[in-house]
Design a protein around this motif. Structure first.
Motif, mmCIF file in Angstrom:
data_model
loop_
_atom_site.group_PDB
_atom_site.id
_atom_site.type_symbol
_atom_site.label_atom_id
_atom_site.label_comp_id
_atom_site.label_asym_id
_atom_site.label_seq_id
_atom_site.Cartn_x
_atom_site.Cartn_y
_atom_site.Cartn_z
ATOM 1 N N MET A 34 -12.431 -4.764 6.566
ATOM 2 C CA MET A 34 -11.133 -5.357 6.460
ATOM 3 C C MET A 34 -10.942 -5.306 4.943
ATOM 4 O O MET A 34 -11.810 -6.340 4.476
ATOM 5 N N TYR A 35 -10.185 -4.673 4.322
ATOM 6 C CA TYR A 35 -10.119 -5.163 2.833
ATOM 7 C C TYR A 35 -8.495 -5.440 2.354
ATOM 8 O O TYR A 35 -7.642 -4.757 2.835
ATOM 9 N N TYR A 36 -8.279 -6.632 1.722
ATOM 10 C CA TYR A 36 -6.745 -7.182 1.516
ATOM 11 C C TYR A 36 -6.867 -6.931 0.076
ATOM 12 O O TYR A 36 -7.479 -7.734 -0.798
ATOM 13 N N GLY A 37 -6.130 -5.850 -0.404
ATOM 14 C CA GLY A 37 -5.730 -5.819 -1.988
ATOM 15 C C GLY A 37 -5.651 -4.115 -2.146
ATOM 16 O O GLY A 37 -5.614 -3.460 -1.266
ATOM 17 N N TYR A 38 -5.306 -3.972 -3.419
ATOM 18 C CA TYR A 38 -5.131 -2.791 -4.112
ATOM 19 C C TYR A 38 -6.376 -1.770 -4.374
ATOM 20 O O TYR A 38 -7.310 -2.624 -4.759
ATOM 21 N N CYS A 39 -6.389 -0.820 -4.231
ATOM 22 C CA CYS A 39 -7.516 0.148 -4.518
ATOM 23 C C CYS A 39 -7.190 1.288 -4.931
ATOM 24 O O CYS A 39 -7.478 2.571 -4.307
ATOM 25 N N PRO A 40 -6.514 1.333 -6.032
ATOM 26 C CA PRO A 40 -6.030 2.574 -6.566
ATOM 27 C C PRO A 40 -6.764 4.060 -6.891
ATOM 28 O O PRO A 40 -6.611 5.004 -6.801
#
Length: 300
Positions: free
Chosen positions: A221-227
């Motif tokens: 589970m990843y909460y955030g942006y990863c452009p």
């Protein structure tokens, strides 16, 4: 407008009768963006029917001035409209990435990009903090490319999540539990935006209910942006699901998106057997009978 595969005819934001022709070249693209484009995985094939193929790093597209013919970078929303993701899915049948018909050759295959190593942490549903791509090779101490194979299934929202079992269930059915030390599914849910960060305990609880106990330790589970991760893996449209097949060194050897067809399932299973020879699992024909030709079990 041109019908060749290198160009795509797109309506401008305000719908008029004359379409704008986008050609995929470096004209109008600044040096910084060109450099970012070099990081993209070369083996991933974009669907030429969709809009995702035109997206540049930083969420830009190249727009041609109708009067002067000059090209410049403009934001996606400004050029394609706020609802471009929906049009993209409609045009590509939910498949912005086209499945590879052959394994991506090892000489151009790139390692899955990093996530969770700096900044926002990546945790499993068993509360273990993990980093990618190290997690994919954690059981391959010899770093033998044919020792291990991972199917990575990625979603950004519920719609994408519902498509993933069409890939993961036939994959898990095709390989017996005796192969579990060599073949595995890793799920990754990326939740973008501050609001979702505040709701993370609630969202995690929802996934806790839906994910089988045995899979929780392999659900990140990843909460955030990863452009950068999204651009490198060409996940420009966050409204669908994506899958990547990795070899024992964590290199991406196959990519797909949307809901799996039976042909895509057969190919994926064939590729797993090519990447990890000597598996004990049943063959493709058994899988075909077992899934009734529908591409895996229906999503419950």
């Amino acid at each position: 407008s041109s019908s060749s595969s290198s160009s795509s005819s797109l309506p401008p934001k305000t719908i008029t009768t004359d379409d704008t022709d986008y050609k995929y070249d470096y004209e109008g693209i600044d040096a910084k963006t060109r450099k970012e484009m070099q990081k993209r995985h070369q083996g991933i094939e974009m669907n030429t029917d969709g809009l995702s193929q035109l997206i540049l790093p930083g969420e830009y597209v190249v727009k041609t001035n109708q009067k002067t013919g000059s090209k410049k970078m403009v934001s996606i929303e400004r050029s394609l409209g706020y609802f471009w993701t929906i049009k993209d899915l409609k045009d590509s049948n939910n498949k912005p990435i086209k499945s590879n018909s052959k394994l991506i050759p090892s000489d151009i295959a790139q390692v899955f990009p990093p996530l969770g190593d700096v900044g926002t942490s990546l945790t499993t549903l068993t509360d273990e903090r993990i980093t990618l791509p190290q997690f994919f090779t954690r059981n391959n101490r010899s770093m033998d490319e044919s020792a291990h194979c991972t199917l990575v299934a990625i979603n950004f929202n519920a719609f994408g999540y519902q498509m993933l079992p069409s890939w993961t269930e036939p994959f898990e059915e095709a390989f017996s539990t005796r192969d579990s030390n060599r073949v595995e599914v890793v799920r990754l849910s990326i939740q973008e935006g501050t609001t979702l960060w505040f709701l993370r305990y609630l969202i995690n609880r929802g996934y806790q209910k839906n994910v089988a106990d045995g899979d929780k330790g392999r659900m990140g589970m990843y909460y955030g942006y990863c452009p950068e991760l999204r651009d490198v893996l060409r996940m420009h449209n966050n409204k669908t699901g994506y899958v990547y097949l990795l070899d024992g060194l964590g290199r991406v050897r196959f990519a797909g998106s949307g809901k799996a067809t039976q042909d895509e399932i057969d190919l994926m299973i064939q590729f797993v057997n090519e990447l990890t020879p000597g598996l004990k699992g049943p063959n493709v024909s058994k899988n075909r009978r077992g899934s009734g030709g529908r591409g895996g079990k229906r999503i419950r």
